[in-house]
Write an enzyme that holds these catalytic residues in place. Structure first.
Site, PDB file in Angstrom:
ATOM      1  N   CYS A   1       8.385  -4.563 -24.172  1.00 45.39           N
ATOM      2  CA  CYS A   1       9.133  -5.119 -25.322  1.00 45.39           C
ATOM      3  C   CYS A   1       9.141  -4.118 -26.474  1.00 45.39           C
ATOM      4  O   CYS A   1      10.170  -3.921 -27.121  1.00 45.39           O
ATOM      5  CB  CYS A   1       8.503  -6.426 -25.796  1.00 45.39           C
ATOM      6  SG  CYS A   1       8.508  -7.740 -24.560  1.00 45.39           S
TER       7      CYS A   1
ATOM      8  N   CYS B   1       3.464  -7.237 -25.566  1.00 46.05           N
ATOM      9  CA  CYS B   1       4.235  -6.757 -24.410  1.00 46.05           C
ATOM     10  C   CYS B   1       4.677  -5.299 -24.605  1.00 46.05           C
ATOM     11  O   CYS B   1       5.498  -5.016 -25.474  1.00 46.05           O
ATOM     12  CB  CYS B   1       5.441  -7.688 -24.238  1.00 46.05           C
ATOM     13  SG  CYS B   1       6.744  -7.072 -23.188  1.00 46.05           S
TER      14      CYS B   1
END
Length: 121
Positions: free
Chosen positions: A43, A40
């Site tokens: 993230c 991600c």
């Protein structure tokens, strides 16, 4: 992954670790859980920001859960997007921020940190 920059954010890699850390937060302490994934991009963007916040706020327990590593935990907590930040107090979810929203994250941490300080005073 440099452990030194994220030493204040505790990674939970097993359900046992997760349960153990969560128990530590069953007091009046605020627990901020970062549900993340290695693939991600947002993230990875927010991780160093969270680590900086964690260094400045030692009274808050910061945990990190990789949703691919601990699928059952992510499912139990109904995590549908990454990153999702859950705010837990006394074993209950009190708030959440979805996405790498630095300002929302900071505001929500400040709000609940203030509540925790008032409760323990």
């Amino acid at each position: 992954m440099a452990a030194s920059s994220e030493e204040k954010v505790i990674g939970c890699h097993t359900v046992e670790q997760w349960n153990e850390q969560l128990k530590k937060g069953e007091s009046k302490k605020l627990v901020v859980v970062d549900f993340t994934a290695s693939w991600c991009g947002p993230c990875r963007f927010i991780a160093p920001i969270l680590a900086e916040i964690a260094k400045k706020m030692p009274d808050i327990l910061f945990l990190k859960v990789d949703v691919d590593e601990l699928k059952s935990v992510a499912e139990d907590w109904a995590v549908e997007a990454m990153p999702t930040f859950m705010f837990v107090k006394e074993g209950k979810i009190v708030d959440k921020v979805v996405g790498a929203q630095k300002e929302d994250l900071l505001k929500t941490i400040a709000k609940h940190a203030a509540d925790a300080a008032t409760a323990s005073a």
